[in-house]
Design a protein around this motif. Structure first.
Motif, mmCIF file in Angstrom:
data_model
loop_
_atom_site.group_PDB
_atom_site.id
_atom_site.type_symbol
_atom_site.label_atom_id
_atom_site.label_comp_id
_atom_site.label_asym_id
_atom_site.label_seq_id
_atom_site.Cartn_x
_atom_site.Cartn_y
_atom_site.Cartn_z
ATOM 1 N N ALA A 12 0.832 -1.200 -0.059
ATOM 2 C CA ALA A 12 -0.227 0.100 -0.117
ATOM 3 C C ALA A 12 0.894 1.137 0.097
ATOM 4 C CB ALA A 12 -0.968 -0.073 1.244
ATOM 5 N N PRO A 13 0.464 2.235 -0.839
ATOM 6 C CA PRO A 13 1.421 3.401 -0.992
ATOM 7 C C PRO A 13 1.449 4.231 0.478
ATOM 8 C CG PRO A 13 -0.427 3.506 -2.572
ATOM 9 C CD PRO A 13 -0.422 2.323 -1.837
ATOM 10 N N GLU A 14 0.470 3.728 1.239
ATOM 11 C CA GLU A 14 0.659 4.788 2.683
ATOM 12 C C GLU A 14 1.949 4.186 3.356
ATOM 13 O OE1 GLU A 14 -2.239 3.689 1.393
ATOM 14 O OE2 GLU A 14 -3.843 5.326 1.702
ATOM 15 N N VAL A 15 1.949 2.754 3.528
ATOM 16 C CA VAL A 15 2.874 2.076 4.096
ATOM 17 C C VAL A 15 4.515 2.330 3.496
ATOM 18 C CG1 VAL A 15 4.025 -0.207 4.919
ATOM 19 C CG2 VAL A 15 1.276 0.286 4.566
ATOM 20 N N GLN A 16 4.335 2.404 1.944
ATOM 21 C CA GLN A 16 5.668 2.943 1.248
ATOM 22 C C GLN A 16 6.257 4.366 1.787
ATOM 23 O OE1 GLN A 16 3.814 2.247 -2.434
ATOM 24 N NE2 GLN A 16 5.567 0.794 -3.022
ATOM 25 N N LEU A 17 4.977 5.118 1.816
ATOM 26 C CA LEU A 17 5.379 6.634 2.535
ATOM 27 C C LEU A 17 5.774 6.502 3.869
ATOM 28 C CD1 LEU A 17 2.183 8.508 0.841
ATOM 29 C CD2 LEU A 17 4.746 9.049 0.347
ATOM 30 N N GLN A 18 5.120 5.523 4.675
ATOM 31 C CA GLN A 18 5.947 5.550 5.998
ATOM 32 C C GLN A 18 7.304 5.245 6.181
ATOM 33 O OE1 GLN A 18 3.427 2.783 8.120
ATOM 34 N NE2 GLN A 18 1.662 3.707 7.620
ATOM 35 N N VAL A 19 7.963 4.541 5.111
ATOM 36 C CA VAL A 19 9.105 4.012 5.073
ATOM 37 C C VAL A 19 9.988 5.347 4.548
ATOM 38 C CG1 VAL A 19 10.832 2.586 4.046
ATOM 39 C CG2 VAL A 19 8.786 1.362 4.869
ATOM 40 N N LEU A 20 9.502 5.878 3.596
ATOM 41 C CA LEU A 20 10.171 6.981 2.747
ATOM 42 C C LEU A 20 10.623 8.178 3.938
ATOM 43 C CD1 LEU A 20 11.378 8.209 0.277
ATOM 44 C CD2 LEU A 20 9.187 8.783 -0.344
ATOM 45 N N GLU A 21 9.303 8.358 4.825
ATOM 46 C CA GLU A 21 9.430 9.274 5.632
ATOM 47 C C GLU A 21 10.422 9.190 6.793
ATOM 48 O OE1 GLU A 21 5.385 10.053 6.462
ATOM 49 O OE2 GLU A 21 5.258 10.966 4.574
ATOM 50 N N GLN A 22 10.839 7.800 7.136
ATOM 51 C CA GLN A 22 11.895 7.407 8.018
ATOM 52 C C GLN A 22 13.250 7.595 7.594
ATOM 53 O OE1 GLN A 22 10.628 3.901 10.565
ATOM 54 N NE2 GLN A 22 8.737 4.071 9.391
ATOM 55 N N LEU A 23 13.306 7.540 6.480
ATOM 56 C CA LEU A 23 14.788 7.601 5.909
ATOM 57 C C LEU A 23 15.451 9.154 5.863
ATOM 58 C CD1 LEU A 23 14.323 5.315 2.804
ATOM 59 C CD2 LEU A 23 15.626 4.773 4.808
ATOM 60 N N LYS A 24 16.591 9.347 6.476
ATOM 61 C CA LYS A 24 16.897 10.633 6.564
ATOM 62 C C LYS A 24 17.576 11.337 5.547
ATOM 63 C CE LYS A 24 17.310 10.291 11.594
ATOM 64 N NZ LYS A 24 18.241 9.860 12.849
ATOM 65 N N SER A 49 5.142 11.436 -6.531
ATOM 66 C CA SER A 49 5.921 12.775 -6.640
ATOM 67 C C SER A 49 7.134 12.755 -5.763
ATOM 68 C CB SER A 49 5.023 13.753 -6.284
ATOM 69 O OG SER A 49 4.972 13.667 -4.840
ATOM 70 N N ARG A 50 7.548 11.968 -4.804
ATOM 71 C CA ARG A 50 8.651 11.838 -4.008
ATOM 72 C C ARG A 50 9.559 10.868 -4.251
ATOM 73 N NH1 ARG A 50 6.597 12.252 1.971
ATOM 74 N NH2 ARG A 50 9.122 12.246 1.993
ATOM 75 N N VAL A 51 9.303 9.862 -5.403
ATOM 76 C CA VAL A 51 10.514 9.003 -5.609
ATOM 77 C C VAL A 51 11.143 9.157 -6.846
ATOM 78 C CG1 VAL A 51 9.195 7.132 -4.642
ATOM 79 C CG2 VAL A 51 9.200 7.513 -7.083
ATOM 80 N N ASP A 52 12.409 8.662 -6.792
ATOM 81 C CA ASP A 52 13.335 8.763 -7.978
ATOM 82 C C ASP A 52 13.012 8.007 -9.182
ATOM 83 O OD1 ASP A 52 15.633 10.681 -6.841
ATOM 84 O OD2 ASP A 52 15.233 8.972 -5.230
ATOM 85 N N MET A 53 12.259 6.734 -8.904
ATOM 86 C CA MET A 53 11.919 5.995 -10.275
ATOM 87 C C MET A 53 10.763 5.094 -9.563
ATOM 88 S SD MET A 53 14.513 3.039 -11.842
ATOM 89 C CE MET A 53 13.724 2.277 -13.217
#
Lengths: 306, 306
Positions: free
Chosen positions: A124-136, A162-166
């Motif tokens: 789920a994209p929400e879970v993907q975003l949760q991980v992305l937000e933790q990466l510094k 909109s927030r990923v490189d690929m």
């Protein structure tokens, strides 16, 4: 450089016209992690139940995959059952039991927080975003997705894109996301949504790679196979190999390097479908990948006119 | 060196979701001859009625296509009407009127009898055999075929296949002819039926080329197009370009040369589908073909590892 890989870990039941197997190691994280580990240290993020077989944990360990981000909780592991038909292209999901995966909240261990590469596997994209937000300080983040997220959680998916490189997705999904029939138009349109690069997978017909810069376009064939046994996880293996290759050297991230990453993903995926689950990967070496790379090049490159 | 090309000449009615046109020049000989004429002198073999428009004859003449083998007989020209659906891949035949084509008996003029190259375009295998039997010293003969001949006249088709140097057919037809799901197995099996080379076309996904000798295998992608207007004749254009290229030089017929011939056919077909009938070919030059060849190479070749 290490790669954080998040997604599902499953116990699969897979049926083809010739064979049927149970309790197979499956899920997007599993396939992607095993593939990426050929090239880079992998930091796995996932959840399983207490029924998760020890031998699967050992497979991850044998590839030095960091399991600090693996949650083992009371309950049953996510289970998926599917059937492939005679051409091994058409698939029917027979059953899905989310089990412990239903309430998965990925919490990255401290040792993962400064990792530069990440693969947000199909989840789920929400879970993907949760991980992305933790990466510094992410340097290059790849996301995979699928039809159900385009259908049901498009707003969150667009935020993620909109927030990923690929972004990696298949042909039907690219058409669904953009409303374009032409994959070239679809790929360029998705690049306009944020990512520097977009890979559109065409199953047994290869993959198109799009970049934001003029002239950044690569059409990669699939490696032609005589015998396919189980296509499960081909897309995840592709994504894992691709990210692992990108993380394997500190050389600049050029389009040429991206093209090679797509070929590495393609070659690893071509091996993976030769046997059920990750069985082919048990004995597969980097030398095997190199050999098929050279073979792939020989069979698909052509000379100059006349 | 000249090429004899036999097949159908038709007046087509073509409908797509966007456009609809009538009285278009169509048929396997027409497409193949215009394509081959980019590289070699073409000797056309076909039949039309007295209703055949002068402008179509003039198009052939403008490409110096030899029309000594064109029969113009009392009656109506073969007519075909078809409709393409939204993805331009699925096609429905709306109507077929064989007219003068029904009793076509190709008689080669004396000036054709010693021609070294021949393309037996898609037509009944018995008619293809009649042409083959008239050729006195064929050096390289290519045959195209389709599902209805595999279905209805398999014995004659197998006789033909055993006598040609190369067979061209599409993926579904290769599977139908051999009973193999795997295109690799199918291609190798067809090579065992006689031809030195077999090309299996995969529509928008390119083409596989098989040779009898070990290691003779080439996987050619399709040239990715943003806008397709009319896919009619893509296969015939491919076959014509391929044979024309082979006949264009007296250099030895190696597998490398065959690969290039496949790429020439692919590039010509990619141009042809950009407009209805042969309209794109009206202005297409050899320089355009060279430019797209270079572009195709750039977008599909990749470097060495790492």
């Amino acid at each position: 450089m290490p790669v954080v890989i998040v997604g599902s870990i499953a116990l699969d039941h897979v049926k083809t016209p010739m064979e049927e197997h149970s309790n197979l190691l499956g899920g997007s994280t599993s396939y992607a992690s095993i593939a990426a580990a050929y090239y880079a240290p992998v930091q796995l993020v996932g959840i399983v139940g207490t029924d998760f077989p020890k031998q699967h944990v050992e497979l991850f360990q044998s590839r030095s995959i960091d399991l600090a981000g693996l949650q083992i909780v009371e309950g049953k592991t996510f289970r998926w059952a599917g059937e492939y038909f005679w051409d091994l292209n058409t698939r029917k999901t027979l059953s899905v039991e989310l089990n412990v995966f239903e309430h998965f909240k990925p919490a990255l261990p401290d040792s993962y927080l400064n990792t530069p590469y990440a693969l947000l596997g199909n989840i789920a994209p929400e879970v993907q975003l949760q991980v992305l937000e933790q990466l510094k300080q992410p340097k290059f983040v790849v996301a995979d997705t699928m039809d159900i997220w385009i259908e049901n959680t498009k707003e969150a998916l667009l935020r993620l894109i909109s927030r990923v490189d690929m972004l990696i997705l298949n042909d039907a999904e690219a058409r669904q996301l953009t409303g374009q029939t032409s994959l070239i138009k679809a790929g360029n349109q998705i690049c306009g949504m944020g990512p520097k690069y977009v890979a559109i997978k065409k199953g047994e017909h290869g993959c198109l790679l799009f970049g934001k810069q003029p002239g950044e376009f690569f059409s990669c064939g699939a490696y032609p196979l005589e015998d396919i046994h189980d296509p499960t996880g081909a897309g995840d293996t592709f994504a894992g190999g691709l990210v692992g290759y990108l993380a394997s050297s500190e050389s600049e991230l050029t389009f040429e390097k991206l093209k090679k990453a797509v070929v590495v993903g393609t070659v690893l995926a071509s091996y993976n479908v030769e046997a059920f689950s990750m069985n082919r990967m048990q004995s597969l070496t980097r030398a095997d990948v190199d050999a098929r790379w050279a073979q792939f090049k020989r069979m698909s490159h052509f000379g100059d006119l006349p």
